[in-house]
Scaffold this active site. Structure first.
Site, PDB file in Angstrom:
ATOM      1  N   ASN A 105       6.917   0.905   2.043  1.00 41.79           N
ATOM      2  CA  ASN A 105       7.476   0.973   3.348  1.00 41.79           C
ATOM      3  C   ASN A 105       8.764   0.515   3.197  1.00 41.79           C
ATOM      4  O   ASN A 105       9.989   1.372   3.776  1.00 41.79           O
ATOM      5  CB  ASN A 105       6.636  -0.162   4.404  1.00 41.79           C
ATOM      6  CG  ASN A 105       7.186  -0.125   5.686  1.00 41.79           C
ATOM      7  OD1 ASN A 105       7.772   0.700   6.283  1.00 41.79           O
ATOM      8  ND2 ASN A 105       7.124  -1.499   6.409  1.00 41.79           N
ATOM      9  N   SER A 129       9.750  -7.165   5.923  1.00 39.43           N
ATOM     10  CA  SER A 129      10.002  -7.197   4.584  1.00 39.43           C
ATOM     11  C   SER A 129       9.927  -8.407   3.854  1.00 39.43           C
ATOM     12  O   SER A 129      10.874  -9.054   3.518  1.00 39.43           O
ATOM     13  CB  SER A 129      11.643  -6.626   4.452  1.00 39.43           C
ATOM     14  OG  SER A 129      12.339  -7.115   5.385  1.00 39.43           O
TER      15      SER A 129
HETATM   16  N1  LIG Z   1      -1.088  -7.850   8.358  1.00 40.19           N
HETATM   17  C1  LIG Z   1       0.228  -7.928   9.015  1.00 40.19           C
HETATM   18  N2  LIG Z   1       1.101  -8.718   8.854  1.00 40.19           N
HETATM   19  C2  LIG Z   1       2.388  -8.382   9.307  1.00 40.19           C
HETATM   20  N3  LIG Z   1       2.475  -7.628  10.326  1.00 40.19           N
HETATM   21  C3  LIG Z   1       1.541  -7.061  10.839  1.00 40.19           C
HETATM   22  C4  LIG Z   1       0.394  -6.914  10.142  1.00 40.19           C
HETATM   23  N4  LIG Z   1      -0.362  -6.277  10.883  1.00 40.19           N
HETATM   24  C5  LIG Z   1       0.047  -5.430  11.847  1.00 40.19           C
HETATM   25  N5  LIG Z   1       1.444  -5.976  11.771  1.00 40.19           N
HETATM   26  C6  LIG Z   1       2.340  -5.644  12.662  1.00 40.19           C
HETATM   27  O1  LIG Z   1       3.257  -4.822  12.173  1.00 40.19           O
HETATM   28  C7  LIG Z   1       4.790  -5.292  12.111  1.00 40.19           C
HETATM   29  C8  LIG Z   1       5.331  -5.191  10.890  1.00 40.19           C
HETATM   30  O2  LIG Z   1       5.486  -4.259  10.350  1.00 40.19           O
HETATM   31  P1  LIG Z   1       6.767  -4.227   9.100  1.00 40.19           P
HETATM   32  O3  LIG Z   1       6.801  -2.592   8.671  1.00 40.19           O
HETATM   33  O4  LIG Z   1       8.013  -4.494   9.567  1.00 40.19           O
HETATM   34  O5  LIG Z   1       5.932  -5.002   8.058  1.00 40.19           O
HETATM   35  S1  LIG Z   1       6.303  -4.867   6.468  1.00 40.19           S
HETATM   36  O6  LIG Z   1       7.919  -5.065   6.289  1.00 40.19           O
HETATM   37  O7  LIG Z   1       5.894  -4.002   5.761  1.00 40.19           O
HETATM   38  O8  LIG Z   1       5.765  -6.244   6.083  1.00 40.19           O
HETATM   39  C9  LIG Z   1       4.840  -6.683  13.028  1.00 40.19           C
HETATM   40  O9  LIG Z   1       5.696  -6.364  13.720  1.00 40.19           O
HETATM   41  P2  LIG Z   1       6.491  -7.797  14.218  1.00 40.19           P
HETATM   42  O10 LIG Z   1       5.799  -8.825  15.066  1.00 40.19           O
HETATM   43  O11 LIG Z   1       7.709  -7.162  15.045  1.00 40.19           O
HETATM   44  O12 LIG Z   1       6.959  -8.360  12.803  1.00 40.19           O
HETATM   45  C10 LIG Z   1       3.311  -6.636  13.438  1.00 40.19           C
HETATM   46  O13 LIG Z   1       3.177  -6.399  14.899  1.00 40.19           O
END
Ligand SMILES: Nc1ncnc2c1ncn2[C@@H]1O[C@H](COP(=O)(O)OS(=O)(=O)O)[C@@H](OP(=O)(O)O)[C@H]1O
Ligand SMILES: Nc1ncnc2c1ncn2[C@@H]1O[C@H](COP(=O)(O)OP(=O)(O)O)[C@@H](O)[C@H]1O
Length: 225
Positions: A105, A129
């Site tokens: 990603n 990230s």
């Molecule tokens: N297991 C798990 N851990 C963290 N986050 C989760 C998970 N499952 C779903 N989400 C949702 O996905 C959003 C994060 O996506 P990202 O692409 O930024 O994540 S990463 O950078 O690949 O770790 C994150 O969005 P944000 O709340 O805006 O950070 C969540 O809504």
């Protein structure tokens, strides 16, 4: 991207082109265009760069990205937001939240962000990230200080109390496995360019957070060609 990016030596002008093998792509040749990044930057009156916002879910990444985007737009700068959640609706819809998929990603978004920066755009990427190695790989893609890392240094307690999507609650009750900060790691930046923190127990407002980044961009010459 005006420079040659292949493994092999730069193709000599009017001589037999030197092909490269990169990953699974064999016999490929870098093609340079006469109009380059500096021309686009002059046109736009700014320097293409990537503002990379990292932090826990709920730490305010998207809020800062939107506030910064708005401030820059109204000052006449061309910007584009790459939001992790949004990109997982399309480009990255095939990726899960296991470590190798998170790495892929970040790699893809890093490459996309690099193209935006090369276009002369101020690209604002907001993704959890969580792994330092993945973020550092993006930094390496963007030399010459074009990667500006912003750490949303807010305590898990605050992020969890916000829980706008109810995901922390689901993670605490075991309904989501591998949730960042709960049962999956988050590695904070060590030498990032900007840190957003609470002051006197208060979180800075979205406008204040945006101004902090804006000041950095101004002071470091990104808002002029
Ligand atoms: N297991 C798990 N851990 C963290 N986050 C989760 C998970 N499952 C779903 N989400 C949702 O996905 C959003 C994060 O996506 P990202 O692409 O930024 O994540 S990463 O950078 O690949 O770790 C994150 O969005 P944000 O709340 O805006 O950070 C969540 O809504
Ligand atoms: N600086 C802030 N002050 C107060 N509330 C905020 C601030 N930044 C974000 N929020 C709120 O916190 C929640 C999470 O913000 P969001 O930007 O979606 O975080 P992330 O993208 O990191 O998951 C939202 O409800 C948002 O309105």
């Amino acid at each position: 991207m005006e420079q040659h990016h292949g493994d092999g030596p730069r193709s000599p002008v009017k001589e037999k082109p030197v092909m490269s093998n990169i990953g699974k792509s064999t016999n490929i040749l870098w093609h340079n265009c006469p109009i380059g990044q500096s021309d686009r930057q002059k046109l736009l009156g700014q320097k293409g760069c990537v503002v990379w916002i990292t932090g826990l879910s709920g730490s305010g990444k998207s809020t800062l990205a939107c506030a910064l985007n708005r401030e820059l737009h109204y000052r006449g700068h061309l910007t584009y937001v790459l939001d992790g959640d949004n990109l997982r609706h399309g480009l990255n819809r095939d990726l899960s939240f296991k470590a190798e998929d998170r790495a892929e990603n970040i790699r893809r978004v890093g490459e996309v962000a690099k193209l935006f920066a090369d276009a002369g755009i101020i690209c604002i990427a907001s993704l959890i990230s969580p792994y330092r190695r993945d973020r550092d790989a993006c930094r390496a893609l963007l030399p010459d200080s074009k990667f500006i890392e912003v750490f949303m240094d807010l305590p898990l307690k605050i992020c969890e109390a916000r829980d706008p999507k109810g995901l922390y609650k689901l993670a605490r009750t075991g309904k989501i496995k591998g949730f960042t900060g709960i049962d999956d790691p988050y590695e904070p930046p060590v030498n990032g360019e900007i840190v957003i923190q609470m002051k006197d127990g208060e979180c800075p407002s979205p406008k204040e957070m945006a101004r902090q980044v804006l000041c950095y961009l101004e002071e470091n010459g990104y808002l002029q060609a």
